[in-house]
Design a protein around this motif. Sequence first.
Motif, mmCIF file in Angstrom:
data_model
loop_
_atom_site.group_PDB
_atom_site.id
_atom_site.type_symbol
_atom_site.label_atom_id
_atom_site.label_comp_id
_atom_site.label_asym_id
_atom_site.label_seq_id
_atom_site.Cartn_x
_atom_site.Cartn_y
_atom_site.Cartn_z
ATOM 1 N N CYS A 11 -1.731 -6.602 -0.880
ATOM 2 C CA CYS A 11 -1.551 -5.313 -0.232
ATOM 3 C C CYS A 11 -0.246 -4.679 -0.707
ATOM 4 C CB CYS A 11 -1.528 -5.477 1.280
ATOM 5 S SG CYS A 11 -0.020 -6.236 1.847
ATOM 6 N N ARG A 52 -10.053 10.582 6.676
ATOM 7 C CA ARG A 52 -9.254 9.363 6.642
ATOM 8 C C ARG A 52 -10.069 8.225 6.046
ATOM 9 N NH1 ARG A 52 -8.770 10.759 12.088
ATOM 10 N NH2 ARG A 52 -9.853 8.830 12.647
ATOM 11 N N TYR A 54 -9.673 3.639 5.019
ATOM 12 C CA TYR A 54 -9.017 2.374 5.347
ATOM 13 C C TYR A 54 -7.578 2.344 4.842
ATOM 14 C CZ TYR A 54 -8.016 -2.660 5.150
ATOM 15 O OH TYR A 54 -7.454 -3.902 5.278
ATOM 16 N N LYS A 56 -5.395 4.733 4.540
ATOM 17 C CA LYS A 56 -4.503 5.587 5.332
ATOM 18 C C LYS A 56 -3.266 5.991 4.538
ATOM 19 C CE LYS A 56 -6.123 3.950 9.794
ATOM 20 N NZ LYS A 56 -7.231 3.128 9.269
ATOM 21 N N THR A 372 -4.893 -4.715 19.192
ATOM 22 C CA THR A 372 -3.449 -4.473 19.173
ATOM 23 C C THR A 372 -3.083 -3.101 18.611
ATOM 24 O OG1 THR A 372 -3.215 -5.475 16.979
ATOM 25 C CG2 THR A 372 -3.024 -6.930 18.883
ATOM 26 N N THR A 374 -2.913 -2.366 15.486
ATOM 27 C CA THR A 374 -2.231 -2.460 14.192
ATOM 28 C C THR A 374 -3.140 -2.132 13.023
ATOM 29 O OG1 THR A 374 -2.696 -4.835 14.223
ATOM 30 C CG2 THR A 374 -0.505 -4.130 14.947
ATOM 31 N N GLN A 375 -4.426 -1.871 13.272
ATOM 32 C CA GLN A 375 -5.311 -1.493 12.176
ATOM 33 C C GLN A 375 -5.031 -0.075 11.704
ATOM 34 O OE1 GLN A 375 -6.210 -1.326 15.279
ATOM 35 N NE2 GLN A 375 -7.696 0.297 15.635
ATOM 36 N N ASP A 376 -4.190 0.678 12.450
ATOM 37 C CA ASP A 376 -3.914 2.068 12.096
ATOM 38 C C ASP A 376 -2.774 2.218 11.094
ATOM 39 O OD1 ASP A 376 -5.922 3.168 13.690
ATOM 40 O OD2 ASP A 376 -4.669 3.081 15.482
ATOM 41 N N VAL A 377 -2.147 1.120 10.693
ATOM 42 C CA VAL A 377 -1.060 1.218 9.726
ATOM 43 C C VAL A 377 -1.641 1.408 8.332
ATOM 44 C CG1 VAL A 377 0.437 -0.240 11.134
ATOM 45 C CG2 VAL A 377 -0.972 -1.269 9.350
ATOM 46 N N PRO A 378 -0.855 1.952 7.383
ATOM 47 C CA PRO A 378 -1.353 2.114 6.005
ATOM 48 C C PRO A 378 -1.715 0.780 5.371
ATOM 49 C CG PRO A 378 0.622 3.422 6.364
ATOM 50 C CD PRO A 378 0.470 2.541 7.571
ATOM 51 N N HIS A 379 -2.698 0.820 4.476
ATOM 52 C CA HIS A 379 -3.160 -0.395 3.804
ATOM 53 C C HIS A 379 -3.167 -0.202 2.281
ATOM 54 C CE1 HIS A 379 -4.944 -1.015 7.857
ATOM 55 N NE2 HIS A 379 -4.710 -2.284 7.600
ATOM 56 N N LYS A 410 3.955 -7.870 3.639
ATOM 57 C CA LYS A 410 3.375 -7.576 4.945
ATOM 58 C C LYS A 410 1.867 -7.789 4.992
ATOM 59 C CE LYS A 410 7.255 -6.296 6.784
ATOM 60 N NZ LYS A 410 7.880 -7.145 7.821
#
Length: 422
Positions: A11, A52, A54, A56, A372, A374-379, A410
């Motif tokens: 990543c 949008r 995955y 992001k 949680t 946390t899936q909304d953070v950039p990937h 990360k």
Amino acid sequence: MAGIVLFIVSCLMFIIGKLSPSSSISLPRELLTHYICNKLRLDNDAIELASRDYGKLVQETPLGVLYPSLVDDIATLVKFSYDSPNPFSIAARGRSHSIRGQAMAHNGVVVQMTSLKHSSYDSGIRVVRNPSSLLGFYADVGGGELWIDVLLATLEHGLAPVSWTDYLHLTVGGTLSNAGISGQAFVYGPQISNVHEMDVITGKGELVTCSKHINSELFYAVLGGLGQFGIITRARVALGKAPNRVKWVKMLYHDFSSFTRDQEHLISINGGLDYLEGFVVVNQSPPSNLRSSFFSPADQLKINSLVAKHGVIYCLEVVKYYDDLTIDTIEKELPLLLKGLNYLPGFIFKKDKSFVEFLNRVRIGEIELEETGTQDVPHPWLNLFVPKSTIMDFNAGVFLEILKKQNKNKGPILVYPMNRNK
């Protein structure tokens, strides 16, 4: 062993660009009065969702989103744009696991392929058992179907696709537009190597059947073509006999040379393992890098101490399938396959899971991330094929010199070998 490349997934960064028009356009007025407009959504909710993906990392705003119920709806839209004096961009969207906006259409129309799941005529999953034919067992699958649904449907016949991705809640057309790579690829190749035939909507809006022997240029362009050469509406996927359960083993290393040497040895055994991957764990990495749910709390403490001691460790992950016919021999066969490996003594861990539990393992982690938020953070994401001749340099320069020293990773880092001829 010539002919081996190691597949590295990280990543850390991205390399795939997006093809999109440079100028703003608007949808032709004629389209808004066309019958297909009944399946075209222009509301803010649909537009925002289609803007949008995955990754992001980017955002591209379409002017509309098509929810087709028939394959002909998609063909009509594409032909309309092709024939129009003011053509607009069109992008197929499955589960939108692209990372650089490949499933977006700036000032154009996004086609929501999963909408076809509601049409039994144009999509669905049809399993064919005909071992006397040249194709053997296969499934005709709609491009908008999810691989998890393909798995469950084929298992009813005692069959399953032979090559997978680590994550099954993706569309058939989506992964075939990329490659579809997981730990079975060293045996069978990626998913795009296990397709007999496809129906594809071309850039002219024509529905064309293609295979290795019929319209072969289109066939090979679309497979792995990132959606730039056509939209997959049906794929004929190779099937094999499905096992019932799996023996799942993880072994830890602190020496990269031993790690890669054991990986390469294991994929060289004909009729050996059914799945092989590996991953890198750096000190201070998130627990998800080790897929820690596999390990007991006591084992996790041992592993954390090992990571703290060495800074970087490597995990070799293998699976052997079995069923009712081989249940009595699997316990003898697996130790023979793993005999002579150079993992750290005391750091081998085993589990017995159902075939479905193993293949669908990543979904559990996804549910936890959804809870949680946390899936909304950039990937950002990077896929690399590295020649065997330079993999040691890659370890020294990237894993040790950059990741270990900077300690900023990360996300997961997967490293595993594949045979070039697959």
